[in-house]
Write an enzyme that holds these catalytic residues in place. Structure first.
Site, PDB file in Angstrom:
ATOM      1  N   ASN A  10       0.866  -1.179   0.000  1.00 21.85           N
ATOM      2  CA  ASN A  10       0.000   0.000   0.000  1.00 21.85           C
ATOM      3  C   ASN A  10       0.903   1.229   0.000  1.00 21.85           C
ATOM      4  OD1 ASN A  10      -1.814   2.050   0.508  1.00 21.85           O
ATOM      5  ND2 ASN A  10      -2.203   1.473   2.636  1.00 21.85           N
ATOM      6  N   LYS A  12       0.050   4.330  -0.296  1.00 24.08           N
ATOM      7  CA  LYS A  12      -0.555   5.522   0.335  1.00 24.08           C
ATOM      8  C   LYS A  12      -0.263   6.775  -0.519  1.00 24.08           C
ATOM      9  CE  LYS A  12       0.267   3.395   4.790  1.00 24.08           C
ATOM     10  NZ  LYS A  12       0.190   3.557   6.225  1.00 24.08           N
ATOM     11  N   HIS A  93      -9.374   1.191   4.877  1.00 22.78           N
ATOM     12  CA  HIS A  93      -8.105   1.397   5.583  1.00 22.78           C
ATOM     13  C   HIS A  93      -8.343   2.370   6.740  1.00 22.78           C
ATOM     14  CE1 HIS A  93      -3.981   2.548   6.452  1.00 22.78           C
ATOM     15  NE2 HIS A  93      -3.603   1.461   5.810  1.00 22.78           N
ATOM     16  N   GLY A 170       2.809   2.025  10.613  1.00 21.71           N
ATOM     17  CA  GLY A 170       3.828   3.061  10.410  1.00 21.71           C
ATOM     18  C   GLY A 170       4.560   3.456  11.679  1.00 21.71           C
TER      19      GLY A 170
HETATM   20  C1  PEP Z   1      -0.664   0.049   5.979  1.00 24.72           C
HETATM   21  O1  PEP Z   1      -0.688   1.213   5.666  1.00 24.72           O
HETATM   22  O2  PEP Z   1      -1.599  -0.676   5.605  1.00 24.72           O
HETATM   23  C2  PEP Z   1       0.454  -0.446   6.767  1.00 24.72           C
HETATM   24  C3  PEP Z   1       0.363  -1.640   7.273  1.00 24.72           C
HETATM   25  O3  PEP Z   1       1.525   0.384   6.902  1.00 24.72           O
HETATM   26  P1  PEP Z   1       2.970   0.022   7.545  1.00 24.72           P
HETATM   27  O4  PEP Z   1       3.393  -1.302   6.960  1.00 24.72           O
HETATM   28  O5  PEP Z   1       3.847   1.143   7.143  1.00 24.72           O
HETATM   29  O6  PEP Z   1       2.766  -0.077   9.016  1.00 24.72           O
END
Ligand code: PEP
Length: 247
Positions: A10, A12, A93, A170
């Site tokens: 993802n 983003k 999400h 994150g």
């Molecule tokens: C996400 O945005 O779905 C996610 C899991 O991000 P990260 O891996 O950066 O924690």
């Protein structure tokens, strides 16, 4: 294990045409690991160029609007995603639920719209740190899943659920193996209660600071059928070792 593993990235609010080389490198590596399904959910602006650059590799959107068209500034429809070559989309999400105030009912409608149009769906659920600390995480996320689930597609591989504890996204924090096992067991039970055998075969992904270093122990947890990966999906150097860790 329900199905072939699915490892989805993802991106983003990240990625421009300068990053298409990473998409190509990830797609090349995915072709070498044909026992695992790999996908990248990209910004809308990159979808058409990415699908042209990596034919046959699964490229997805990060959200979809329930309406086919109309007065919804800034939104994207399932038909638009398909037109750009996408084959899947994320819905629900936690960043959409928080930033765009999407409710469980919105998520359910968006997922239904995407499935009806022919897109595969990754539907996200997860609890906040406050809910986790209160001890109510399993009940909370189970209820969120129940309220967000669309009708089942005939092919269970078309609908995957991503359990993403919000406090792990994150942050570098990862849910413990026992907490992931407890949650995925509960979510599997909800899927089976809703869909019977189909629910047994839907993929349950874990998401939240997945990296190459922690992927092997996460993939070993029962009922973990893959991962949804944010930060570590932005480069082939970080993402490919996660794909390689999938058994
Ligand atoms: C996400 O945005 O779905 C996610 C899991 O991000 P990260 O891996 O950066 O924690």
């Amino acid at each position: 294990m329900a199905q072939r593993r699915l490892i989805a990235g993802n991106w983003k609010l990240n990625g421009t045409s300068a990053d298409l080389g990473e998409v190509q490198a990830i797609a090349r590596a995915a072709a070498d690991h044909d026992g695992v399904d790999v996908a990248l959910c990209l910004p809308a602006t990159l979808l058409a160029r990415a699908t042209a650059a990596v034919p046959g590799f699964a490229i997805g959107g990060q959200d979809v609007h329930l309406a086919a068209s109309g007065a919804h500034t800034g939104c994207i429809s399932a038909a638009m995603l398909l037109d750009a070559g996408a084959t899947l989309t994320i819905v629900g999400h936690s960043e959409r639920r928080h930033d765009q105030h999407e409710t469980d009912a919105d998520v359910r409608a968006n997922a239904a719209s995407a499935l009806a149009a022919g897109l595969n769906v990754i539907l996200c659920v997860g609890e906040s740190e406050t809910v986790r600390s209160s001890g109510d995480a399993v009940a909370h996320v189970s209820a969120q899943l129940d309220a967000s689930l669309p009708d089942a597609p005939a092919d269970p591989s078309r609908l995957s659920i991503a359990y993403e504890p919000i406090w792990a996204i994150g942050t570098g924090k990862v849910a413990s193996v026992s907490d992931i096992a407890e949650m995925h067991f509960a979510l599997r039970a909800r899927l089976v209660a809703a869909f019977g055998e189909l629910g047994q075969n839907m993929r349950l992904l874990y998401g939240g600071s997945v990296k190459a270093s922690n992927a092997p122990e996460i993939f070993a947890v029962p009922n973990v059928d893959g991962a949804l990966v944010g930060g570590a999906s932005l480069t082939a150097a970080d993402f490919v070792p996660i794909v390689e860790a999938a058994p």
